[in-house]
Design a protein around this motif. Structure first.
Motif, PDB file in Angstrom:
ATOM      1  N   TRP A 273       0.846  -1.213   0.000  1.00 46.44           N
ATOM      2  CA  TRP A 273       0.000   0.000   0.000  1.00 46.44           C
ATOM      3  C   TRP A 273       0.876   1.255   0.000  1.00 46.44           C
ATOM      4  O   TRP A 273       0.558   2.245  -0.643  1.00 46.44           O
ATOM      5  N   ARG A 274       1.991   1.177   0.734  1.00 43.03           N
ATOM      6  CA  ARG A 274       2.874   2.348   0.778  1.00 43.03           C
ATOM      7  C   ARG A 274       3.481   2.607  -0.610  1.00 43.03           C
ATOM      8  O   ARG A 274       3.612   3.749  -1.051  1.00 43.03           O
ATOM      9  N   LEU A 275       3.841   1.495  -1.271  1.00 38.91           N
ATOM     10  CA  LEU A 275       4.382   1.607  -2.632  1.00 38.91           C
ATOM     11  C   LEU A 275       3.366   2.299  -3.552  1.00 38.91           C
ATOM     12  O   LEU A 275       3.712   3.209  -4.317  1.00 38.91           O
ATOM     13  N   LEU A 276       2.082   1.874  -3.425  1.00 36.48           N
ATOM     14  CA  LEU A 276       1.018   2.444  -4.253  1.00 36.48           C
ATOM     15  C   LEU A 276       0.835   3.940  -3.925  1.00 36.48           C
ATOM     16  O   LEU A 276       0.695   4.774  -4.816  1.00 36.48           O
ATOM     17  N   ALA A 277       0.838   4.241  -2.623  1.00 34.07           N
ATOM     18  CA  ALA A 277       0.655   5.631  -2.189  1.00 34.07           C
ATOM     19  C   ALA A 277       1.739   6.519  -2.788  1.00 34.07           C
ATOM     20  O   ALA A 277       1.465   7.618  -3.288  1.00 34.07           O
ATOM     21  N   GLU A 278       2.975   6.019  -2.748  1.00 33.10           N
ATOM     22  CA  GLU A 278       4.085   6.830  -3.264  1.00 33.10           C
ATOM     23  C   GLU A 278       3.946   7.028  -4.776  1.00 33.10           C
ATOM     24  O   GLU A 278       4.184   8.122  -5.296  1.00 33.10           O
TER      25      GLU A 278
ATOM     26  N   LEU B  98      -4.219  12.300  -5.785  1.00 28.55           N
ATOM     27  CA  LEU B  98      -4.285  12.449  -4.324  1.00 28.55           C
ATOM     28  C   LEU B  98      -5.315  11.508  -3.706  1.00 28.55           C
ATOM     29  O   LEU B  98      -5.144  11.052  -2.576  1.00 28.55           O
ATOM     30  N   LYS B  99      -6.386  11.209  -4.447  1.00 30.22           N
ATOM     31  CA  LYS B  99      -7.454  10.360  -3.892  1.00 30.22           C
ATOM     32  C   LYS B  99      -6.898   8.963  -3.610  1.00 30.22           C
ATOM     33  O   LYS B  99      -6.998   8.430  -2.494  1.00 30.22           O
ATOM     34  N   THR B 100      -6.249   8.365  -4.640  1.00 25.04           N
ATOM     35  CA  THR B 100      -5.667   7.022  -4.459  1.00 25.04           C
ATOM     36  C   THR B 100      -4.603   7.058  -3.368  1.00 25.04           C
ATOM     37  O   THR B 100      -4.521   6.155  -2.527  1.00 25.04           O
ATOM     38  N   ALA B 101      -3.783   8.106  -3.386  1.00 25.16           N
ATOM     39  CA  ALA B 101      -2.701   8.203  -2.397  1.00 25.16           C
ATOM     40  C   ALA B 101      -3.279   8.202  -0.990  1.00 25.16           C
ATOM     41  O   ALA B 101      -2.810   7.485  -0.106  1.00 25.16           O
ATOM     42  N   GLU B 102      -4.354   8.985  -0.796  1.00 22.85           N
ATOM     43  CA  GLU B 102      -4.940   9.063   0.555  1.00 22.85           C
ATOM     44  C   GLU B 102      -5.491   7.711   0.969  1.00 22.85           C
ATOM     45  O   GLU B 102      -5.248   7.241   2.090  1.00 22.85           O
ATOM     46  N   GLN B 103      -6.202   7.031   0.044  1.00 23.57           N
ATOM     47  CA  GLN B 103      -6.763   5.701   0.390  1.00 23.57           C
ATOM     48  C   GLN B 103      -5.642   4.729   0.759  1.00 23.57           C
ATOM     49  O   GLN B 103      -5.736   3.986   1.746  1.00 23.57           O
ATOM     50  N   ALA B 104      -4.547   4.767  -0.031  1.00 22.37           N
ATOM     51  CA  ALA B 104      -3.438   3.834   0.233  1.00 22.37           C
ATOM     52  C   ALA B 104      -2.773   4.150   1.571  1.00 22.37           C
ATOM     53  O   ALA B 104      -2.451   3.247   2.348  1.00 22.37           O
ATOM     54  N   PHE B 105      -2.606   5.442   1.872  1.00 25.77           N
ATOM     55  CA  PHE B 105      -1.998   5.818   3.167  1.00 25.77           C
ATOM     56  C   PHE B 105      -2.886   5.354   4.318  1.00 25.77           C
ATOM     57  O   PHE B 105      -2.406   4.933   5.364  1.00 25.77           O
ATOM     58  N   VAL B 106      -4.196   5.439   4.117  1.00 27.47           N
ATOM     59  CA  VAL B 106      -5.120   4.964   5.158  1.00 27.47           C
ATOM     60  C   VAL B 106      -4.931   3.466   5.355  1.00 27.47           C
ATOM     61  O   VAL B 106      -4.874   2.973   6.486  1.00 27.47           O
ATOM     62  N   ARG B 107      -4.781   2.720   4.235  1.00 30.50           N
ATOM     63  CA  ARG B 107      -4.651   1.262   4.338  1.00 30.50           C
ATOM     64  C   ARG B 107      -3.338   0.856   5.038  1.00 30.50           C
ATOM     65  O   ARG B 107      -3.275  -0.172   5.681  1.00 30.50           O
ATOM     66  N   CYS B 108      -2.285   1.681   4.875  1.00 32.22           N
ATOM     67  CA  CYS B 108      -1.030   1.287   5.576  1.00 32.22           C
ATOM     68  C   CYS B 108      -0.839   2.087   6.865  1.00 32.22           C
ATOM     69  O   CYS B 108       0.252   2.106   7.436  1.00 32.22           O
TER      70      CYS B 108
ATOM     71  N   GLY C  42       1.436  10.542   6.243  1.00 32.63           N
ATOM     72  CA  GLY C  42       1.131  10.534   4.817  1.00 32.63           C
ATOM     73  C   GLY C  42      -0.222  11.155   4.534  1.00 32.63           C
ATOM     74  O   GLY C  42      -0.384  11.981   3.622  1.00 32.63           O
ATOM     75  N   ILE C  43      -1.219  10.773   5.366  1.00 30.33           N
ATOM     76  CA  ILE C  43      -2.585  11.301   5.178  1.00 30.33           C
ATOM     77  C   ILE C  43      -2.559  12.823   5.349  1.00 30.33           C
ATOM     78  O   ILE C  43      -3.134  13.569   4.546  1.00 30.33           O
ATOM     79  N   GLU C  44      -1.870  13.287   6.400  1.00 26.40           N
ATOM     80  CA  GLU C  44      -1.758  14.727   6.648  1.00 26.40           C
ATOM     81  C   GLU C  44      -1.125  15.444   5.447  1.00 26.40           C
ATOM     82  O   GLU C  44      -1.562  16.506   5.024  1.00 26.40           O
ATOM     83  N   PHE C  45      -0.073  14.798   4.909  1.00 30.15           N
ATOM     84  CA  PHE C  45       0.643  15.396   3.782  1.00 30.15           C
ATOM     85  C   PHE C  45      -0.282  15.546   2.568  1.00 30.15           C
ATOM     86  O   PHE C  45      -0.318  16.590   1.912  1.00 30.15           O
ATOM     87  N   VAL C  46      -1.076  14.501   2.296  1.00 29.41           N
ATOM     88  CA  VAL C  46      -2.000  14.550   1.147  1.00 29.41           C
ATOM     89  C   VAL C  46      -3.013  15.674   1.359  1.00 29.41           C
ATOM     90  O   VAL C  46      -3.340  16.436   0.433  1.00 29.41           O
ATOM     91  N   LYS C  47      -3.496  15.826   2.598  1.00 28.49           N
ATOM     92  CA  LYS C  47      -4.469  16.893   2.887  1.00 28.49           C
ATOM     93  C   LYS C  47      -3.846  18.257   2.608  1.00 28.49           C
ATOM     94  O   LYS C  47      -4.468  19.146   2.036  1.00 28.49           O
ATOM     95  N   ARG C  48      -2.564  18.407   3.046  1.00 23.31           N
ATOM     96  CA  ARG C  48      -1.887  19.688   2.851  1.00 23.31           C
ATOM     97  C   ARG C  48      -1.729  19.980   1.356  1.00 23.31           C
ATOM     98  O   ARG C  48      -1.873  21.113   0.911  1.00 23.31           O
ATOM     99  N   LEU C  49      -1.408  18.917   0.609  1.00 26.46           N
ATOM    100  CA  LEU C  49      -1.264  19.091  -0.848  1.00 26.46           C
ATOM    101  C   LEU C  49      -2.584  19.548  -1.470  1.00 26.46           C
ATOM    102  O   LEU C  49      -2.610  20.375  -2.375  1.00 26.46           O
ATOM    103  N   GLY C  50      -3.691  18.957  -0.961  1.00 29.11           N
ATOM    104  CA  GLY C  50      -5.012  19.287  -1.509  1.00 29.11           C
ATOM    105  C   GLY C  50      -5.334  20.771  -1.356  1.00 29.11           C
ATOM    106  O   GLY C  50      -6.065  21.344  -2.160  1.00 29.11           O
ATOM    107  N   ASN C  51      -4.781  21.389  -0.311  1.00 26.12           N
ATOM    108  CA  ASN C  51      -5.081  22.811  -0.062  1.00 26.12           C
ATOM    109  C   ASN C  51      -4.252  23.748  -0.919  1.00 26.12           C
ATOM    110  O   ASN C  51      -4.474  24.947  -0.931  1.00 26.12           O
ATOM    111  N   LEU C  52      -3.224  23.203  -1.595  1.00 26.77           N
ATOM    112  CA  LEU C  52      -2.375  24.076  -2.420  1.00 26.77           C
ATOM    113  C   LEU C  52      -3.058  24.283  -3.777  1.00 26.77           C
ATOM    114  O   LEU C  52      -3.624  23.354  -4.347  1.00 26.77           O
ATOM    115  N   GLN C  53      -2.953  25.505  -4.306  1.00 23.70           N
ATOM    116  CA  GLN C  53      -3.606  25.813  -5.589  1.00 23.70           C
ATOM    117  C   GLN C  53      -2.694  25.454  -6.756  1.00 23.70           C
ATOM    118  O   GLN C  53      -3.090  24.783  -7.693  1.00 23.70           O
ATOM    119  N   SER C  54      -1.446  25.916  -6.657  1.00 24.32           N
ATOM    120  CA  SER C  54      -0.554  25.809  -7.819  1.00 24.32           C
ATOM    121  C   SER C  54      -0.079  24.378  -8.025  1.00 24.32           C
ATOM    122  O   SER C  54       0.326  23.690  -7.078  1.00 24.32           O
TER     123      SER C  54
END
Length: 1186
Positions: free
Chosen positions: A704-709, A717-727, A732-744
């Motif tokens: 799952w970590r391999l998939l997330a990366e 980001l959707k797949t990454a978040e699901q994979a981070f949740v599974r492992c 990782g989940i926090e990082f994906v959330k932070r990425l989601g808030n970035l515009q550029s």
């Protein structure tokens, strides 16, 4: 150790081999056989793959040369490794020495006695000499260049073997009848060796081999047996030295053909044949033994007759001559090694040290920590810790050994209280413990140690327990280390703490798990019919194997026997999976009987995180099994360190131990198992959708970590978040959330690059976006302050001063941590970091810089006391005082002065700051010095503190004592002068204090008068103050009399001696008047002489006998001379004492009657002007006249 046959080379024309020898240094293999056969072979590994090293690499014959020259069967081949020579001999007695030239072997020398046959040849340890023995008793010793050193015929003896001692001082000759004689290296007979292993043997025996290991790679332990002698009937003895009366005895039960030690003297191979009862024929076998006679392994070899055995230089292969074949077997040694928290721990011996060298190699940072350990038995690791099992040092009592277990490290922590009490009690009724278990962390620091009486043959450890088993009993120790425990573990520890953390159980006991099993080693020595042969444990289960095949399962942490299983073979190695549901067993032959069986297995490891996965080593292949189904094998000969996250970490110990001081990261190999490789391939080639379906079917956190990366890389980001949740990766989940808030989009890519550690790329992206602030904060997070400084300076516009200072200081810290103080100073100056600057100046011993820094600081700065303290430590008093006064700490300044013995400064400071306690402190210190009889130091102390009167008192005391002792008069004079000078200083001090008190108010005369009145009031010691110079005067004149008398000025001497009469309270009267009598008689002033004699005869201090002597002497003198002076002595006219007494010249001793004379500024004594004119110093007080 494990051993298996790996290769076989056939000799052409089926020529039978007689001998084989493997060159340890260069790897050539020489084999000799019938019909003059002599071949030199070399096996070389050819591989381009870095992972294929050592035994796993394919080996080909890089040399296969037939050496022509012998006609009869070649019977003896021996290498000289130091000089690359091969010496061979055949049945006709022909000896040939071969040398290597341009990659081929050529004859260098030939020798034939044409008589008898060579039975054995041996080079000494440094390759300088060879000893050749013939069957008819002839012995020749020659040098490496072919010259004969000596030769000898031993009459009536049939020789069969020869061996040099490691120091080349002794030769052992083996006879055809089985006797062994010891000779010195010049061929003189010393003694016949006692062969203990042939006791009760009847019939003829012959020697199969003598091999004396020369200690080239050190010894397994101090005083280790190294001389092996074996006979054809299978009896063998291993000795520590040539006349060892207590050798190790072995009965191998086979017909022995040949023996040889391995390269480190730790394993003896005994080759020959054994009668197989079932098949009723002889089977070829090689038996392996330790130097202490313990049997390690048996290797069965096909073929009819085995004739010779030889080890490879690294000890990893063995060559066997069987019929017309050379068989090669691979050895997997029992290295002393382990793996804990990224650290490979391994031990090896060195020829220059008795101890084992234990290396803790941190593979992550590639740093190594070396410890030296005496008599190491084993290394066991688990989690972050390792256990070193050692023999206790006999030379120390049990208590003291605590620190000696691991040398060259800080002494280990003291044993816990319960252990200390146990030692103290134990010492009274039993021998000191024989063995020690030392608990170390991953850099080799000892954390705790336990002494035990049982031999820890099998040690296993879990995260909470160490279990050490001997053959009859096992000992458990619940070790404690400072770490965070979960509530459950705390509960367990609390439960067992009350019941004691150490227990001993006999293997035949059946403990129930209730609080029994005290620490009583007494029962551990009861014999058992079925000894323990292996052990393993997890957090919940302990398993012990016994030689009969029984396996006993106990519960942990409360030891209770749960179950017994019986197998029909003897287990050699046990291993439990991570949830204790499956047990893997490697039996004594190297099979692996789970519900399935594999042959030639020598290592195996379960995965730490999956109960169905395990990896095992079979010959030179590694197999991974999932639910007993193998994946395709991997070629390697590494030992498995760790198996988790679908990755196997393996270490090539064979390669590391070729050069153990420089371990190389190339020898650490990571293998990914198939599911990880497949998932990666799917992601790369097919896409994230299909890969996520595959991982769903084969779930594992690592996948799952391999998939997330992979999803992150593509910003899915959707797949990454699901994979981070599974492992369960919260960061990782926090990082994906932070990425989601970035515009550029580019900002997201930069963040992802930073997440994956591609910092250069991330920084470049930030700078391209013109976000220098983000690039700087990234580098700050990484602690790369050099780059931060670069970024701050390169940008356009002003940079933040606070940030710049922070960067300078961080770089300063970087250099200070590496003790590069000069560089650190430059950056701290720019960063205005005064505290660290002070520290750097101090480390650089730049005290001027430190002083400048102290002067530049504002008053009452918090750094000033520290700087003051730094100056104190190097003895710089003035700077210390300045620093302390600047921060308003006069008391500390005074203390510093006292500490540095600057008492005058201390007293001055104390007066200036109205401090009362300095006087008492001074008195205390002075009395301390006086108690210790250090009177002169006390004088110096008072003098420095300007307490001149106290110093003078002590000085007078010393002078009086010396005078009483009748020391050299000059020394006594010096002491009196010193005392008097101190009194003069006192006068000066009183006078000046009066002047300062009465400045401008009174005339000088009145202030001087006040001073004198004050002196009178203060001084009860008027003798000292008023007559300070009396002692000095007395000894001055006493010495002057002698000088004048010896120089022949007898009249002057007599006059000076007359002055001495005033000082009879200082110099004994008997000396004064004896001196006066001598001077006056020499001056023929017999009247004065007569008066002196009258005085002497009336002295009460003299005994009757002494008085009689004087009377007799006076009678003798005055019968010849009438007691009258020839001239009128001018002194007689002068009244003795009295007010009007004229001064005396201190140069000549004459009375001064002139009106003008010279007076000394210091001691106020007078002299005639014409006399003093040729002196540079005052004759009395030695002050300069300039």
């Amino acid at each position: 150790m494990f051993i298996y046959l790996s290769k076989k080379i056939a000799i052409p024309n089926n020529i039978r081999l007689k001998c084989v020898s493997w060159n340890k240094e260069q790897g050539f293999i020489a084999c000799g056989g019938e019909d003059g056969l002599l071949k030199v072979l070399k096996l070389d590994t050819q591989t381009d793959d870095a992972k294929l090293k050592g035994l796993a690499a394919p080996s080909n014959l890089s040399m296969n040369q037939t050496l022509e020259g012998h006609s009869g069967a070649v019977q003896v081949v021996t290498w000289n490794e130091q000089y690359q020579k091969l010496t061979t001999s055949d049945q006709n007695g022909l000896i040939i020495v071969w040398m290597l030239y341009k990659g081929s072997w050529y004859e260098e020398m030939i020798n034939n006695r044409n008589k008898s046959v060579v039975r054995s040849m041996s080079w000494n340890a440094d390759g300088q000499k060879i000893c050749i023995v013939y069957e008819d008793g002839a012995v020749i010793v020659g040098s490496v260049d072919g010259n004969r050193i000596w030769g000898k015929e031993l009459k009536g003896i049939q020789l069969a073997h020869v061996a040099w001692s490691p120091d080349s001082k002794i030769l052992l000759f083996g006879m055809a009848n089985g006797e062994i004689h010891i000779y010195d290296n010049q061929g003189n007979f010393i003694v016949k060796m006692t062969v203990s292993c042939l006791v009760n043997v009847t019939g003829a025996v012959s020697i199969s081999g003598i091999h004396w290991y020369p200690g080239t790679e050190g010894y397994v332990e101090p005083d280790c047996p190294c001389l092996a002698i074996c006979f054809d009937n299978g009896r063998c003895q291993i000795m520590r030295y040539d006349n060892d009366e207590n050798p190790v005895l072995i009965d191998t039960g086979m017909n022995v053909a040949s023996i040889q030690w391995n390269q480190s003297g730790s394993v003896l191979a005994v080759a020959g044949s054994q009668r197989a009862v079932s098949m009723d024929k002889d089977v070829n076998v090689v038996q392996f033994y330790t130097p202490f006679g313990e049997h390690l392994r048996t290797l069965k070899v096909p073929g009819k007759q085995m004739t010779a055995v030889s080890w490879e230089g690294g000890g990893l292969r063995i060559g066997l001559a069987v019929d017309s074949f050379i068989y090669f077997a691979n050895i997997r040694p029992d290295y002393k090694w382990g793996y804990c928290s990224n650290t490979v721990v391994y031990a090896y011996t060195r020829p220059d040290r008795l101890e084992y060298c234990v290396v803790f190699w941190d593979t992550k940072n590639n740093e190594k920590y070396v410890k030296y350990v005496r008599s190491l038995l084993s290394i066991t690791t688990c989690g972050d810790f390792c256990i070193l099992a050692t023999k206790a040092d006999d030379s120390h009592p049990q208590e003291d050994t605590e620190a000696d277990v691991v040398t060259a490290t800080p002494a280990s922590a003291p044993p816990p209280a319960e252990l200390r009490g146990y030692h103290a009690r134990g010492l009274q009724f039993r021998q000191p413990a024989q063995y020690v278990l030392v608990l170390c962390n991953s850099i080799g620091t000892p954390l705790d140690s336990k002494y035990i009486d049982i031999d820890p043959l099998f040690v296993t450890m879990t995260r909470t327990h160490v279990i050490a088993a001997s053959k009859e009993a096992f000992y458990t120790w619940q070790y404690r280390v400072a770490k965070k425990l979960t509530a459950l573990e705390i509960n367990q520890v609390a439960k067992t703490r009350k019941e004691g953390r150490e227990r001993v159980y006999h293997i035949d006991d059946t403990p129930s798990g209730v609080s029994e099993g005290a620490l009583d080693f007494g029962k551990a020595f009861t014999a058992t019919r079925d000894p323990i042969c292996c052990s393993t444990a997890t957090d919940k289960t302990l398993i012990l194997g016994r030689e009969s095949g029984t396996i006993q399962r106990y519960s942990l942490p409360n030891i209770g026997l749960v179950q017994k299983y019986s197998l029909n073979y003897r287990a050699y190695q046990l291993s439990l999976n991570c949830n204790s549901s499956r047990l893997a067993i490697i039996d004594i032959t190297g099979g692996n009987p789970l519900k399935f069986e594999r042959k030639d297995v020598w290592d195996m490891q379960w995965a730490n995180d999956n109960p169905d996965l395990f990896a095992m080593m079979e010959k030179t292949r590694m197999y991974v099994f999932r639910n007993l189904d193998p994946e395709e094998p991997i070629q390697t000969s590494g030992y498995i360190c760790n198996f988790e996250d679908l990755e196997i970490k393996s270490v090539l110990l064979d390669e590391i131990l070729k050069d153990p001081e420089r371990p190389n990261k190339d020898y650490l190999i990571n293998f990914e198992i198939r599911s990880l490789r497949d998932s990666r391939a799917l992601i790369e080639k097919v896409g994230i959708e299909d890969a996520s379906q595959f991982i769903e079917d084969n779930p594992h956190p690592r996948l799952w970590r391999l998939l997330a990366e992979a999803a992150l890389q593509k910003l899915d980001l959707k797949t990454a978040e699901q994979a981070f949740v599974r492992c369960k990766d919260y960061q990782g989940i926090e990082f994906v959330k932070r990425l989601g808030n970035l515009q550029s989009e580019s900002m997201k890519q930069a963040e992802v690059a930073a997440y994956f550690g591609r910092f250069e790329e991330a920084e470049r992206m930030y700078l391209d976006m013109d976000r220098r602030d983000l690039a700087i904060s990234l580098r700050m997070k990484l602690g790369d302050w050099f780059r931060v400084l670069q970024l701050l300076k390169t940008g356009s516009g002003d940079c933040d001063d606070a940030l710049l200072e922070q960067a300078y200081n961080a770089i300063g810290d970087y250099f200070a941590d590496r003790q590069k103080w000069v560089n650190a100073v430059q950056y701290y100056l720019q960063g205005r970091n005064q505290e660290r600057l002070a520290e750097c100046y101090y480390m650089l011993e730049d005290y001027d810089g430190l002083e400048r820094l102290a002067n530049s600081l504002p008053e009452n700065h918090r750094l000033l006391p520290d700087i003051g303290q730094m100056f104190v430590t190097v003895g710089m008093c003035d700077q210390t005082v300045t620093a302390y006064l600047k921060c308003n700490q006069p008391k500390a300044a005074v203390e510093a002065c006292v500490h540095l013995n600057q008492w005058n400064k201390a007293v001055e400071l104390a007066k200036n700051h109205n401090m009362k306690e300095i006087g008492s402190l001074l008195a205390k210190y002075a009395s301390h010095l006086l108690e210790k009889n250090k009177t002169l130091e006390a004088v110096e102390l008072y003098r420095k503190a300007h307490h001149f009167l106290d110093a003078a008192k002590l000085m007078f005391k010393i002078a009086d004592e010396e005078a009483v002792k009748r020391t050299k008069p000059l020394r006594v004079k010096k002491l009196y002068v010193l005392a008097a000078l101190l009194v003069e200083n006192y006068h000066g001090q009183v006078k000046s204090s009066q002047q300062t008190k009465g400045k401008g108010k009174k005339s000088e005369a009145t202030s001087a008068l006040d001073g004198l009145l004050e002196e009178d009031a203060a001084s009860s010691h008027s003798r000292i103050v008023d007559n300070a110079w009396r002692g000095a005067e007395a000894y001055h004149f006493f010495l002057l009399v002698q000088r004048q008398l010896y120089d022949g000025y007898v009249d002057a001497a007599m006059r000076t001696a007359l002055h001495l009469r005033d000082y009879d309270d200082i110099i004994p009267a008997v000396e004064i008047y004896s001196l006066l009598a001598i001077c006056s008689s020499a001056n023929r002033a017999f009247g004065t002489c007569s008066r002196a004699f009258i005085k002497l005869e009336s002295l009460e201090s003299l005994s009757q006998e002494q008085r009689q002597h004087y009377e007799d002497l006076a009678l003798e003198i005055f019968t010849k001379h009438s007691p009258k002076d020839n001239r009128k002595s001018e002194l007689d006219g002068v009244p003795d004492g009295g007010e009007g007494k004229l001064p005396t010249c201190i140069v000549t001793g004459r009375t001064i009657s002139e009106y003008q004379f010279w007076m000394c500024n210091i001691c106020k004594h007078c002299a005639l002007e014409q006399e003093i004119s040729n002196h540079n110093f005052c004759p009395l007080c030695h002050s300069s006249l300039a």
